[in-house]
Design a protein around this motif. Structure first.
Motif, PDB file in Angstrom:
ATOM      1  N   ALA A  47       0.836  -1.199   0.000  1.00  0.00           N
ATOM      2  CA  ALA A  47       0.000   0.000   0.000  1.00  0.00           C
ATOM      3  C   ALA A  47       0.872   1.250   0.000  1.00  0.00           C
ATOM      4  CB  ALA A  47      -0.901   0.001   1.235  1.00  0.00           C
ATOM      5  N   TYR A  48       0.269   2.371  -0.326  1.00  0.00           N
ATOM      6  CA  TYR A  48       0.864   3.688  -0.171  1.00  0.00           C
ATOM      7  C   TYR A  48       1.022   3.866   1.333  1.00  0.00           C
ATOM      8  CZ  TYR A  48       1.149   8.799  -1.040  1.00  0.00           C
ATOM      9  OH  TYR A  48       1.538  10.111  -1.134  1.00  0.00           O
ATOM     10  N   HIS A  49       2.234   4.109   1.824  1.00  0.00           N
ATOM     11  CA  HIS A  49       2.471   4.034   3.262  1.00  0.00           C
ATOM     12  C   HIS A  49       3.575   4.983   3.704  1.00  0.00           C
ATOM     13  CE1 HIS A  49       5.715   1.590   1.655  1.00  0.00           C
ATOM     14  NE2 HIS A  49       6.320   1.715   2.824  1.00  0.00           N
ATOM     15  N   SER A  50       3.695   5.098   5.027  1.00  0.00           N
ATOM     16  CA  SER A  50       4.802   5.823   5.637  1.00  0.00           C
ATOM     17  C   SER A  50       5.248   5.044   6.868  1.00  0.00           C
ATOM     18  CB  SER A  50       4.388   7.249   6.018  1.00  0.00           C
ATOM     19  OG  SER A  50       3.480   7.234   7.101  1.00  0.00           O
ATOM     20  N   GLU A  68       5.216   6.639  -6.130  1.00  0.00           N
ATOM     21  CA  GLU A  68       4.122   7.561  -5.853  1.00  0.00           C
ATOM     22  C   GLU A  68       4.549   8.342  -4.615  1.00  0.00           C
ATOM     23  OE1 GLU A  68       0.344   5.646  -5.123  1.00  0.00           O
ATOM     24  OE2 GLU A  68       0.828   4.098  -6.581  1.00  0.00           O
ATOM     25  N   THR A  69       4.457   9.659  -4.674  1.00  0.00           N
ATOM     26  CA  THR A  69       4.774  10.500  -3.519  1.00  0.00           C
ATOM     27  C   THR A  69       3.702  11.567  -3.380  1.00  0.00           C
ATOM     28  OG1 THR A  69       6.048  12.234  -4.638  1.00  0.00           O
ATOM     29  CG2 THR A  69       7.243  10.197  -4.059  1.00  0.00           C
ATOM     30  N   GLU A  70       3.723  12.280  -2.281  1.00  0.00           N
ATOM     31  CA  GLU A  70       2.770  13.366  -2.077  1.00  0.00           C
ATOM     32  C   GLU A  70       2.967  14.474  -3.109  1.00  0.00           C
ATOM     33  OE1 GLU A  70       1.841  14.097   2.305  1.00  0.00           O
ATOM     34  OE2 GLU A  70       3.721  12.943   2.401  1.00  0.00           O
ATOM     35  N   GLU A  80      20.754   4.705  -9.212  1.00  0.00           N
ATOM     36  CA  GLU A  80      20.251   5.884  -8.506  1.00  0.00           C
ATOM     37  C   GLU A  80      19.630   5.444  -7.186  1.00  0.00           C
ATOM     38  OE1 GLU A  80      19.026   9.189 -11.790  1.00  0.00           O
ATOM     39  OE2 GLU A  80      17.482   7.720 -11.284  1.00  0.00           O
ATOM     40  N   LEU A  81      19.621   6.372  -6.236  1.00  0.00           N
ATOM     41  CA  LEU A  81      19.031   6.126  -4.929  1.00  0.00           C
ATOM     42  C   LEU A  81      18.014   7.211  -4.637  1.00  0.00           C
ATOM     43  CD1 LEU A  81      22.299   5.351  -4.698  1.00  0.00           C
ATOM     44  CD2 LEU A  81      21.532   4.702  -2.443  1.00  0.00           C
ATOM     45  N   VAL A  82      17.007   6.856  -3.840  1.00  0.00           N
ATOM     46  CA  VAL A  82      16.022   7.822  -3.378  1.00  0.00           C
ATOM     47  C   VAL A  82      15.796   7.565  -1.895  1.00  0.00           C
ATOM     48  CG1 VAL A  82      14.036   6.377  -4.023  1.00  0.00           C
ATOM     49  CG2 VAL A  82      13.751   8.863  -3.816  1.00  0.00           C
ATOM     50  N   ARG A  83      15.664   8.651  -1.115  1.00  0.00           N
ATOM     51  CA  ARG A  83      15.453   8.556   0.330  1.00  0.00           C
ATOM     52  C   ARG A  83      14.088   9.125   0.679  1.00  0.00           C
ATOM     53  NH1 ARG A  83      15.212  12.428   3.998  1.00  0.00           N
ATOM     54  NH2 ARG A  83      15.444  11.860   6.162  1.00  0.00           N
ATOM     55  N   PHE A  84      13.375   8.401   1.549  1.00  0.00           N
ATOM     56  CA  PHE A  84      12.106   8.871   2.080  1.00  0.00           C
ATOM     57  C   PHE A  84      12.259   9.033   3.582  1.00  0.00           C
ATOM     58  CE2 PHE A  84      11.025   6.667  -1.821  1.00  0.00           C
ATOM     59  CZ  PHE A  84      10.301   7.655  -2.464  1.00  0.00           C
ATOM     60  N   GLY A  85      11.945  10.226   4.080  1.00  0.00           N
ATOM     61  CA  GLY A  85      12.059  10.515   5.503  1.00  0.00           C
ATOM     62  C   GLY A  85      10.936   9.895   6.309  1.00  0.00           C
ATOM     63  N   ARG A  86      11.063   9.993   7.601  1.00  0.00           N
ATOM     64  CA  ARG A  86      10.032   9.506   8.515  1.00  0.00           C
ATOM     65  C   ARG A  86       8.697  10.181   8.180  1.00  0.00           C
ATOM     66  NH1 ARG A  86      14.811  10.242  11.057  1.00  0.00           N
ATOM     67  NH2 ARG A  86      15.587   8.505  12.290  1.00  0.00           N
ATOM     68  N   GLU A  88       6.944  10.151   5.633  1.00  0.00           N
ATOM     69  CA  GLU A  88       6.776  10.584   4.240  1.00  0.00           C
ATOM     70  C   GLU A  88       6.124   9.443   3.461  1.00  0.00           C
ATOM     71  OE1 GLU A  88       9.482  12.592   0.710  1.00  0.00           O
ATOM     72  OE2 GLU A  88      10.444  11.962   2.570  1.00  0.00           O
ATOM     73  N   PHE A  89       4.945   9.692   2.915  1.00  0.00           N
ATOM     74  CA  PHE A  89       4.220   8.644   2.202  1.00  0.00           C
ATOM     75  C   PHE A  89       4.866   8.341   0.857  1.00  0.00           C
ATOM     76  CE2 PHE A  89       0.923   9.404   5.253  1.00  0.00           C
ATOM     77  CZ  PHE A  89       0.245   8.197   5.325  1.00  0.00           C
ATOM     78  N   GLN A  90       4.877   7.039   0.497  1.00  0.00           N
ATOM     79  CA  GLN A  90       5.429   6.598  -0.786  1.00  0.00           C
ATOM     80  C   GLN A  90       4.989   5.182  -1.084  1.00  0.00           C
ATOM     81  OE1 GLN A  90       7.791   3.992  -1.086  1.00  0.00           O
ATOM     82  NE2 GLN A  90       8.302   3.722   1.052  1.00  0.00           N
ATOM     83  N   ARG A  91       5.067   4.832  -2.352  1.00  0.00           N
ATOM     84  CA  ARG A  91       4.907   3.450  -2.808  1.00  0.00           C
ATOM     85  C   ARG A  91       5.600   3.341  -4.155  1.00  0.00           C
ATOM     86  NH1 ARG A  91      -0.580  -0.135  -3.913  1.00  0.00           N
ATOM     87  NH2 ARG A  91       0.486  -2.143  -4.080  1.00  0.00           N
ATOM     88  N   GLY A  92       6.500   2.378  -4.281  1.00  0.00           N
ATOM     89  CA  GLY A  92       7.255   2.196  -5.515  1.00  0.00           C
ATOM     90  C   GLY A  92       6.681   1.097  -6.386  1.00  0.00           C
ATOM     91  N   TRP A  93       6.751   1.323  -7.711  1.00  0.00           N
ATOM     92  CA  TRP A  93       6.197   0.406  -8.709  1.00  0.00           C
ATOM     93  C   TRP A  93       7.186   0.184  -9.834  1.00  0.00           C
ATOM     94  CZ3 TRP A  93       1.258  -1.602  -8.466  1.00  0.00           C
ATOM     95  CH2 TRP A  93       0.380  -1.022  -7.549  1.00  0.00           C
ATOM     96  N   ASN A  94       6.941  -0.879 -10.578  1.00  0.00           N
ATOM     97  CA  ASN A  94       7.610  -1.067 -11.861  1.00  0.00           C
ATOM     98  C   ASN A  94       6.557  -0.820 -12.938  1.00  0.00           C
ATOM     99  OD1 ASN A  94       8.870  -1.810 -14.184  1.00  0.00           O
ATOM    100  ND2 ASN A  94       9.414  -3.871 -13.536  1.00  0.00           N
TER     101      ASN A  94
END
Length: 166
Positions: A47-50, A68-70, A80-86, A88-94
């Motif tokens: 799910a889209y989560h934090s 998916e981000t806000e 490449e790298l991506v960081r999500f903070g505490r 912070e909502f996100q969900r990654g897809w292919n």
């Protein structure tokens, strides 16, 4: 020193073709590490989560992951790298045509509360979700249920795509 061969770690039931939890086999106590392989249409998460207390870094080894981000979608390509903070909502897809291979690293190891938003047809809304592992006639599964009405919003088997029975 602890050493682990990724292919020797059991594949978990996730919305990804391959998800191998490396934290315990490596004896980690302060950081979580997971290895993923996503077929087209697969996701890193249910799910889209934090995460309340954990920040998360995704290192894409091959393919392109779309998160998916806000602030809208973010594409992360090979090396490449991506960081999500505490919190912070996100969900990654292919969303591409080729397999995505990636590592997810989270610290600290504890997650805290973890809101998980999924669309519920019965409520016609994005609601928090309870996830539970079950054994049914098709094997071990993870089932998502809307916390508002109890309707099932997804079911996954080892290597199945988002909420679809293989």
């Amino acid at each position: 020193m602890d050493r682990v061969r990724i292919d020797d770690v059991e594949n978990d039931v996730q919305p990804a073709a391959v998800m191998r939890k490396l934290t315990e086999p490596l004896g980690l106590t302060d950081v979580a590490i997971n290895y993923y392989e996503l077929e087209p249409g697969d996701s890193f998460a249910f799910a889209y989560h934090s995460h309340e207390v954990q920040e998360e870094v995704f290192c894409v080894l091959s393919g392109t992951a779309t998160f998916e981000t806000e602030d809208g979608p973010v594409e992360v390509g090979p090396n490449e790298l991506v960081r999500f903070g505490r919190e912070e909502f996100q969900r990654g897809w292919n969303h591409g045509d080729e397999r995505v291979r990636a590592l997810a690293i989270g610290a600290p190891l504890a997650y805290g509360t973890q809101p998980k938003l999924r669309y519920c047809e019965d409520c016609d809304a994005e609601n928090d979700t309870d996830l539970n592992r079950i054994d049914d006639v098709d094997g071990e599964a993870v089932v998502a249920r809307c916390v508002e009405c109890g309707s099932e919003t997804g079911r996954w088997y080892r290597g199945s795509m988002d909420g679809k029975v293989p």
